[in-house]
Design a protein around this motif. Structure first.
Motif, PDB file in Angstrom:
ATOM      1  N   LEU A  21       0.837  -1.197   0.000  1.00 46.16           N
ATOM      2  CA  LEU A  21       0.000   0.000   0.000  1.00 46.16           C
ATOM      3  C   LEU A  21       0.868   1.242   0.000  1.00 46.16           C
ATOM      4  O   LEU A  21       1.965   1.246   0.554  1.00 46.16           O
ATOM      5  CB  LEU A  21      -0.911   0.017   1.223  1.00 46.16           C
ATOM      6  N   LEU A  22       0.340   2.319  -0.604  1.00 41.93           N
ATOM      7  CA  LEU A  22       1.024   3.609  -0.601  1.00 41.93           C
ATOM      8  C   LEU A  22       1.228   4.067   0.832  1.00 41.93           C
ATOM      9  O   LEU A  22       0.333   3.929   1.673  1.00 41.93           O
ATOM     10  CB  LEU A  22       0.175   4.638  -1.353  1.00 41.93           C
ATOM     11  N   CYS A  23       2.377   4.617   1.111  1.00 46.85           N
ATOM     12  CA  CYS A  23       2.673   5.147   2.436  1.00 46.85           C
ATOM     13  C   CYS A  23       1.701   6.270   2.781  1.00 46.85           C
ATOM     14  O   CYS A  23       1.399   7.119   1.955  1.00 46.85           O
ATOM     15  CB  CYS A  23       4.105   5.678   2.449  1.00 46.85           C
ATOM     16  N   GLY A  24       1.202   6.276   3.988  1.00 41.80           N
ATOM     17  CA  GLY A  24       0.363   7.372   4.453  1.00 41.80           C
ATOM     18  C   GLY A  24      -1.092   7.281   4.062  1.00 41.80           C
ATOM     19  O   GLY A  24      -1.773   8.281   3.974  1.00 41.80           O
ATOM     20  N   TYR A  25      -1.594   6.070   3.822  1.00 40.15           N
ATOM     21  CA  TYR A  25      -2.996   5.966   3.427  1.00 40.15           C
ATOM     22  C   TYR A  25      -3.906   6.363   4.583  1.00 40.15           C
ATOM     23  O   TYR A  25      -3.504   6.423   5.714  1.00 40.15           O
ATOM     24  CB  TYR A  25      -3.322   4.564   2.916  1.00 40.15           C
ATOM     25  N   GLY A  26      -5.144   6.631   4.286  1.00 41.51           N
ATOM     26  CA  GLY A  26      -6.153   7.080   5.247  1.00 41.51           C
ATOM     27  C   GLY A  26      -7.076   8.019   4.496  1.00 41.51           C
ATOM     28  O   GLY A  26      -7.801   7.592   3.612  1.00 41.51           O
ATOM     29  N   ASP A  27      -6.995   9.308   4.797  1.00 38.58           N
ATOM     30  CA  ASP A  27      -7.763  10.267   4.012  1.00 38.58           C
ATOM     31  C   ASP A  27      -6.910  10.842   2.886  1.00 38.58           C
ATOM     32  O   ASP A  27      -7.394  11.574   2.039  1.00 38.58           O
ATOM     33  CB  ASP A  27      -8.319  11.383   4.890  1.00 38.58           C
ATOM     34  N   LYS A  28      -5.644  10.480   2.872  1.00 38.05           N
ATOM     35  CA  LYS A  28      -4.712  10.941   1.855  1.00 38.05           C
ATOM     36  C   LYS A  28      -5.251  10.599   0.468  1.00 38.05           C
ATOM     37  O   LYS A  28      -5.622   9.477   0.214  1.00 38.05           O
ATOM     38  CB  LYS A  28      -3.384  10.244   2.084  1.00 38.05           C
ATOM     39  N   ASP A  29      -5.346  11.559  -0.373  1.00 34.82           N
ATOM     40  CA  ASP A  29      -5.809  11.414  -1.756  1.00 34.82           C
ATOM     41  C   ASP A  29      -7.306  11.185  -1.904  1.00 34.82           C
ATOM     42  O   ASP A  29      -7.810  11.198  -3.011  1.00 34.82           O
ATOM     43  CB  ASP A  29      -5.052  10.303  -2.506  1.00 34.82           C
ATOM     44  N   ALA A  30      -8.038  10.971  -0.826  1.00 30.25           N
ATOM     45  CA  ALA A  30      -9.485  10.749  -0.948  1.00 30.25           C
ATOM     46  C   ALA A  30     -10.168  11.968  -1.554  1.00 30.25           C
ATOM     47  O   ALA A  30     -11.071  11.836  -2.386  1.00 30.25           O
ATOM     48  CB  ALA A  30     -10.094  10.431   0.412  1.00 30.25           C
ATOM     49  N   PHE A  31      -9.743  13.159  -1.168  1.00 24.04           N
ATOM     50  CA  PHE A  31     -10.353  14.381  -1.687  1.00 24.04           C
ATOM     51  C   PHE A  31     -10.017  14.585  -3.159  1.00 24.04           C
ATOM     52  O   PHE A  31     -10.907  14.739  -3.994  1.00 24.04           O
ATOM     53  CB  PHE A  31      -9.888  15.601  -0.876  1.00 24.04           C
ATOM     54  N   LEU A  32      -8.723  14.579  -3.465  1.00 23.12           N
ATOM     55  CA  LEU A  32      -8.295  14.807  -4.848  1.00 23.12           C
ATOM     56  C   LEU A  32      -8.890  13.757  -5.777  1.00 23.12           C
ATOM     57  O   LEU A  32      -9.382  14.074  -6.865  1.00 23.12           O
ATOM     58  CB  LEU A  32      -6.766  14.805  -4.938  1.00 23.12           C
ATOM     59  N   LEU A  33      -8.876  12.516  -5.377  1.00 20.09           N
ATOM     60  CA  LEU A  33      -9.435  11.440  -6.194  1.00 20.09           C
ATOM     61  C   LEU A  33     -10.931  11.651  -6.418  1.00 20.09           C
ATOM     62  O   LEU A  33     -11.417  11.554  -7.544  1.00 20.09           O
ATOM     63  CB  LEU A  33      -9.174  10.082  -5.554  1.00 20.09           C
ATOM     64  N   ALA A  34     -11.669  11.962  -5.371  1.00 21.78           N
ATOM     65  CA  ALA A  34     -13.117  12.185  -5.500  1.00 21.78           C
ATOM     66  C   ALA A  34     -13.407  13.370  -6.420  1.00 21.78           C
ATOM     67  O   ALA A  34     -14.283  13.289  -7.292  1.00 21.78           O
ATOM     68  CB  ALA A  34     -13.736  12.414  -4.120  1.00 21.78           C
ATOM     69  N   PHE A  35     -12.667  14.452  -6.260  1.00 18.48           N
ATOM     70  CA  PHE A  35     -12.879  15.629  -7.112  1.00 18.48           C
ATOM     71  C   PHE A  35     -12.549  15.303  -8.568  1.00 18.48           C
ATOM     72  O   PHE A  35     -13.276  15.703  -9.477  1.00 18.48           O
ATOM     73  CB  PHE A  35     -12.041  16.812  -6.614  1.00 18.48           C
ATOM     74  N   ARG A  36     -11.482  14.559  -8.799  1.00 18.67           N
ATOM     75  CA  ARG A  36     -11.113  14.212 -10.178  1.00 18.67           C
ATOM     76  C   ARG A  36     -12.107  13.236 -10.801  1.00 18.67           C
ATOM     77  O   ARG A  36     -12.468  13.366 -11.966  1.00 18.67           O
ATOM     78  CB  ARG A  36      -9.699  13.626 -10.222  1.00 18.67           C
ATOM     79  N   LEU A  37     -12.561  12.236 -10.040  1.00 19.14           N
ATOM     80  CA  LEU A  37     -13.506  11.268 -10.579  1.00 19.14           C
ATOM     81  C   LEU A  37     -14.829  11.928 -10.985  1.00 19.14           C
ATOM     82  O   LEU A  37     -15.447  11.520 -11.965  1.00 19.14           O
ATOM     83  CB  LEU A  37     -13.786  10.160  -9.557  1.00 19.14           C
ATOM     84  N   LEU A  38     -15.254  12.938 -10.244  1.00 17.60           N
ATOM     85  CA  LEU A  38     -16.538  13.579 -10.506  1.00 17.60           C
ATOM     86  C   LEU A  38     -16.428  14.882 -11.301  1.00 17.60           C
ATOM     87  O   LEU A  38     -17.433  15.538 -11.565  1.00 17.60           O
ATOM     88  CB  LEU A  38     -17.293  13.828  -9.192  1.00 17.60           C
ATOM     89  N   GLY A  39     -15.225  15.248 -11.687  1.00 15.82           N
ATOM     90  CA  GLY A  39     -15.035  16.458 -12.494  1.00 15.82           C
ATOM     91  C   GLY A  39     -15.313  17.744 -11.758  1.00 15.82           C
ATOM     92  O   GLY A  39     -15.654  18.761 -12.361  1.00 15.82           O
ATOM     93  N   ALA A  40     -15.159  17.742 -10.439  1.00 14.25           N
ATOM     94  CA  ALA A  40     -15.326  18.966  -9.666  1.00 14.25           C
ATOM     95  C   ALA A  40     -14.100  19.847  -9.864  1.00 14.25           C
ATOM     96  O   ALA A  40     -12.978  19.338  -9.947  1.00 14.25           O
ATOM     97  CB  ALA A  40     -15.518  18.645  -8.178  1.00 14.25           C
ATOM     98  N   PRO A  41     -14.280  21.160  -9.960  1.00 24.91           N
ATOM     99  CA  PRO A  41     -13.139  22.038 -10.214  1.00 24.91           C
ATOM    100  C   PRO A  41     -12.139  22.012  -9.069  1.00 24.91           C
ATOM    101  O   PRO A  41     -12.498  22.269  -7.920  1.00 24.91           O
ATOM    102  CB  PRO A  41     -13.768  23.420 -10.376  1.00 24.91           C
ATOM    103  N   ALA A  42     -10.912  21.665  -9.382  1.00 26.78           N
ATOM    104  CA  ALA A  42      -9.843  21.595  -8.365  1.00 26.78           C
ATOM    105  C   ALA A  42      -8.495  21.727  -9.044  1.00 26.78           C
ATOM    106  O   ALA A  42      -8.345  21.416 -10.220  1.00 26.78           O
ATOM    107  CB  ALA A  42      -9.932  20.270  -7.609  1.00 26.78           C
ATOM    108  N   ARG A  43      -7.536  22.171  -8.264  1.00 27.24           N
ATOM    109  CA  ARG A  43      -6.144  22.225  -8.733  1.00 27.24           C
ATOM    110  C   ARG A  43      -5.207  21.898  -7.616  1.00 27.24           C
ATOM    111  O   ARG A  43      -5.549  21.917  -6.483  1.00 27.24           O
ATOM    112  CB  ARG A  43      -5.810  23.563  -9.360  1.00 27.24           C
TER     113      ARG A  43
END
Length: 149
Positions: free
Chosen positions: A127-149
Motif C-alpha cells: 500500500l502507498l505510504c500514508g494511506y487514510g484520508d490521503k488522496d481521498a479528496f483529490l481522487l473524489a474531485f477528479r472522478l466527478l469532475g469537480a473544479p480543483a487544482r
C-alpha cells in the motif's frame, strides 16, 4: 492492523481521519480552509483567496506519487501533481460537483476498509505510504469532475 477488511454484519470502527470530509461537507461555509494542527500558514489566508479566485478547490501536493496501479487511479489520466497532502486544503463548495465529491470522499474514508486497495494499492502488492484520508479528496474531485487544482 486497524485497517483490516470489514466483515459483513460487523460494527464499523470509524477512523479519526474520516471526520475531515464529513466536517467539510456539513459546514455551512461555501469556502472552507482546512489546516491540520501540524500545518503552518506562511502567508495570510486572504492572500490565498485573492491569488486563487473562483470556484476551484485547492489541494497541496505531498511527497509521493499517486499509485497509478490502483483501480480508481487507472480510470483517470495521470495526475499533474504528487499525491495529496490532506492536512491543508481549500474546499470551495459553490460548484454542485464539489458537494458530490465531498460525499464521495466521505464514503472513501468512512469505508476505507472497502476502498483501501482501489485507492492505495501498488503494483508490488503493498500500500502507498500514508494511506487514510490521503488522496481521498483529490481522487473524489477528479472522478466527478469537480473544479480543483
Amino acid at each position: 492492523e486497524s485497517m483490516k477488511r470489514q466483515a459483513p454484519g460487523t460494527d464499523l470502527k470509524l477512523q479519526k481521519f474520516a471526520l475531515k470530509p464529513l466536517v467539510l461537507l456539513l459546514s455551512s461555509c461555501a469556502e472552507c480552509l482546512f489546516m491540520d494542527s501540524d500545518n503552518l500558514m506562511l502567508r495570510s489566508p486572504e492572500e490565498l483567496l485573492d491569488r486563487f479566485p473562483g470556484n476551484q478547490s485547492l489541494f497541496w501536493p505531498d511527497f509521493w506519487d499517486p499509485p497509478q496501479s490502483a483501480v480508481l487511479w487507472k480510470a483517470l489520466p495521470a495526475p499533474e501533481q504528487k499525491s495529496q497532502e490532506s492536512g491543508q486544503m481549500l474546499v470551495r463548495k459553490v460548484h454542485a460537483n464539489a458537494i458530490k465529491a465531498l460525499l464521495l470522499a466521505v464514503l472513501f474514508t468512512v469505508r476505507i476498509d472497502v476502498f483501501l486497495d482501489a485507492i492505495y494499492a501498488q503494483s508490488h502488492g503493498k500500500l502507498l505510504c500514508g494511506y487514510g484520508d490521503k488522496d481521498a479528496f483529490l481522487l473524489a474531485f477528479r472522478l466527478l469532475g469537480a473544479p480543483a487544482r
